[in-house]
Design a protein around this motif. Structure first.
Motif, mmCIF file in Angstrom:
data_model
loop_
_atom_site.group_PDB
_atom_site.id
_atom_site.type_symbol
_atom_site.label_atom_id
_atom_site.label_comp_id
_atom_site.label_asym_id
_atom_site.label_seq_id
_atom_site.Cartn_x
_atom_site.Cartn_y
_atom_site.Cartn_z
ATOM 1 N N VAL A 170 43.356 36.968 35.522
ATOM 2 C CA VAL A 170 44.599 37.728 35.611
ATOM 3 C C VAL A 170 44.624 38.443 36.955
ATOM 4 O O VAL A 170 43.584 38.743 37.532
ATOM 5 C CB VAL A 170 44.755 38.761 34.463
ATOM 6 C CG1 VAL A 170 45.102 38.076 33.168
ATOM 7 C CG2 VAL A 170 43.515 39.598 34.310
ATOM 8 N N GLY B 216 49.353 41.655 27.894
ATOM 9 C CA GLY B 216 49.559 40.473 28.719
ATOM 10 C C GLY B 216 49.678 40.845 30.188
ATOM 11 O O GLY B 216 49.201 40.138 31.068
ATOM 12 N N ALA B 217 50.294 41.987 30.449
ATOM 13 C CA ALA B 217 50.478 42.449 31.824
ATOM 14 C C ALA B 217 50.665 43.959 31.780
ATOM 15 O O ALA B 217 50.926 44.524 30.719
ATOM 16 C CB ALA B 217 51.711 41.787 32.442
ATOM 17 N N ASN C 202 38.762 44.078 37.252
ATOM 18 C CA ASN C 202 38.594 43.015 36.255
ATOM 19 C C ASN C 202 37.202 43.126 35.615
ATOM 20 O O ASN C 202 36.210 43.315 36.307
ATOM 21 C CB ASN C 202 38.759 41.657 36.935
ATOM 22 C CG ASN C 202 39.108 40.570 35.939
ATOM 23 O OD1 ASN C 202 38.434 40.414 34.927
ATOM 24 N ND2 ASN C 202 40.158 39.817 36.218
ATOM 25 N N CYS D 31 44.813 41.426 39.000
ATOM 26 C CA CYS D 31 44.684 42.882 38.931
ATOM 27 C C CYS D 31 43.516 43.329 39.795
ATOM 28 O O CYS D 31 42.644 42.529 40.136
ATOM 29 C CB CYS D 31 44.479 43.337 37.495
ATOM 30 S SG CYS D 31 43.025 42.632 36.719
ATOM 31 N N ASN E 13 45.066 44.404 24.248
ATOM 32 C CA ASN E 13 45.670 43.067 24.167
ATOM 33 C C ASN E 13 46.939 42.953 24.999
ATOM 34 O O ASN E 13 47.935 42.365 24.563
ATOM 35 C CB ASN E 13 45.976 42.705 22.707
ATOM 36 C CG ASN E 13 44.700 42.613 21.905
ATOM 37 O OD1 ASN E 13 43.736 41.987 22.359
ATOM 38 N ND2 ASN E 13 44.659 43.248 20.749
ATOM 39 N N ARG F 296 36.131 38.194 36.061
ATOM 40 C CA ARG F 296 37.091 37.175 36.474
ATOM 41 C C ARG F 296 36.701 35.814 35.916
ATOM 42 O O ARG F 296 37.544 34.987 35.588
ATOM 43 C CB ARG F 296 37.146 37.106 38.003
ATOM 44 C CG ARG F 296 38.497 37.445 38.557
ATOM 45 C CD ARG F 296 38.469 37.573 40.061
ATOM 46 N NE ARG F 296 38.675 38.967 40.445
ATOM 47 C CZ ARG F 296 39.830 39.608 40.289
ATOM 48 N NH1 ARG F 296 40.890 38.992 39.796
ATOM 49 N NH2 ARG F 296 39.930 40.865 40.641
ATOM 50 N N LEU G 15 46.138 47.882 35.085
ATOM 51 C CA LEU G 15 45.619 46.814 34.226
ATOM 52 C C LEU G 15 44.119 46.650 34.414
ATOM 53 O O LEU G 15 43.624 46.534 35.535
ATOM 54 C CB LEU G 15 46.326 45.483 34.535
ATOM 55 C CG LEU G 15 45.882 44.297 33.662
ATOM 56 C CD1 LEU G 15 46.253 44.525 32.194
ATOM 57 C CD2 LEU G 15 46.493 42.984 34.152
ATOM 58 N N SER H 118 43.470 43.618 29.120
ATOM 59 C CA SER H 118 43.660 42.214 28.729
ATOM 60 C C SER H 118 42.964 41.929 27.403
ATOM 61 O O SER H 118 41.998 42.609 27.059
ATOM 62 C CB SER H 118 43.028 41.281 29.769
ATOM 63 O OG SER H 118 43.672 41.372 30.999
ATOM 64 N N PRO H 119 43.407 40.894 26.670
ATOM 65 C CA PRO H 119 42.696 40.511 25.450
ATOM 66 C C PRO H 119 41.276 40.047 25.773
ATOM 67 O O PRO H 119 41.050 39.394 26.793
ATOM 68 C CB PRO H 119 43.518 39.341 24.899
ATOM 69 C CG PRO H 119 44.780 39.297 25.698
ATOM 70 C CD PRO H 119 44.575 40.052 26.955
ATOM 71 N N GLY I 295 41.603 43.992 33.648
ATOM 72 C CA GLY I 295 41.751 42.582 33.306
ATOM 73 C C GLY I 295 40.495 41.944 32.745
ATOM 74 O O GLY I 295 39.403 42.511 32.776
#
Ligand code: TXA
Ligand code: MG
Length: 316
Positions: A254, A240-241, A259, A256, A238, A262, A248, A291-292, A250
């Motif tokens: 976001v 945020g960054a 991912n 990064c 969770n 996306r 990260l 990321s969440p 993602g």
């Protein structure tokens, strides 16, 4: 031992089936993750599965079968199982049912439990192999115990090279998360492991909600202990960054390099999850922030795997 890589053609299927008949082990693609298959009737083959993975013997295996009819040879088949088998087999669903007496399986498969986990996979290569072999295949995920499940032949090779006879290379797995496991051996159907089939779809087919696994009962799901599916690096959920030193992973829009999706698509994220975690391991990431992920549909299984990956590790 030299691990052969086999192509998913008729010669490859025939060679894989011959290895299995001789008590050897073959990693096979399924639509969820790669499985490490051995003859479920052969004690030595099943013992070697535990050995190759470094898996505790008390953690039972799923038996893979070519069709729902074959499952009835091994388990008691309540009426409820029909609705689920008809709706979701072949596919990413495993049913836990009472083991039939005298079914002829190695007792190591069930680790002494009175129930058996059965699954009819959808992947054409797994199906071809089951048909060619003509018997039940015990197959856990083809990774060293406690590590991330493999979604490509290369992942299997990285984890088990030299410990198994062959890998059938069927390309990347479509679903990318292990099957959803439902217990049908009691009064109410129980969700034993969230997975590649969303809970919502199961509940719609059953016409009733699934009960939660009783977390206090170690026998209900021996493999469901805290740390599992772990990459080398620690995970922070969770996020945020990324903080300093973190990479990260993602989800959605976001910024990064890596991912899960996306577009914010949970199906795509599920297919990418283990692949990206393996990639982060391979690139030597020191710490991972994630990321969440929305907790619905396949997001529940993704969050389950992420929580396990982030859980405190047993020593060693
Ligand atoms: O998608 C999948 O399910 C993959 C592919 C290869 O089919 N297989 C897989 O197997 O994920 P494995 O062994 O990695 O995970 C099976 C889980 C384990 O957590 C085990 O404890 C649980 O199923 N299990 C097996 N038999 C059971 C039983 N009789 N009762 C409760 N849990 C059981
Ligand atoms: Mg596994």
């Amino acid at each position: 031992m030299q691990t052969e890589t086999l192509r998913p053609d008729s010669a490859g299927h025939a060679r894989a089936a011959a290895i299995l008949r001789a008590g050897g082990l073959v990693a096979m693609p399924t639509e969820t993750v790669y499985g490490l298959a051995g003859d479920a009737r052969n004690d030595t083959a099943v013992a070697r599965i535990f050995e190759a993975k470094g898996r505790p013997r008390f953690n039972p295996l799923i038996v893979h079968l070519p069709d729902p009819d074959a499952a009835r040879d091994y388990v008691e088949w309540p009426h409820r199982a029909d609705a689920l088998a008809r709706a979701f087999w072949p596919g990413p669903l495993t049913l836990v049912l009472p083991l039939k007496a005298g079914a002829g399986l190695s007792p190591l498969v069930t680790a002494g439990l009175p129930t058996l986990a059965v699954r009819v996979p959808a992947h054409p290569v797994a199906r071809a192999l089951l048909t060619e072999f003509g018997g039940p295949l015990a197959a856990p995920s083809a990774n060293p115990s406690g590590r991330i499940s493999p979604t490509t032949a290369a992942h299997v090779k990285a984890g088990l090279d030299g410990r198994i006879e062959a890998i059938l290379d069927g390309g990347p797995c479509d679903v990318g998360l292990e099957s959803t496991i439902v217990g049908l051996d009691g009064e109410t159907p129980v969700l034993l492991r969230p997975g590649g089939l969303p809970q919502e779809a199961l509940e719609a087919a059953l016409g009733q909600p699934l009960a939660d696994r009783h977390t206090g009962d170690p026998l209900t799901a021996p493999g469901q202990m805290s740390s599992h599916y772990a990459p080398d690096a620690p995970l922070r959920l969770n996020a945020g960054a990324a903080r300093e030193g973190e990479v990260l992973l993602g989800f959605g829009l976001v910024d990064c390099a890596l991912n899960l999706s996306r577009a914010g698509d949970l199906v795509e994220a599920a297919a990418n999850l283990f692949h990206h975690l393996h990639a982060l391991d391979a690139q030597g990431a020191r710490a991972i922030a994630v990321s969440p992920i929305p907790d619905r549909g396949l997001g529940r299984a993704i969050n389950d795997r992420l929580r396990r990956a982030a859980a405190p590790r047993p020593p060693g």
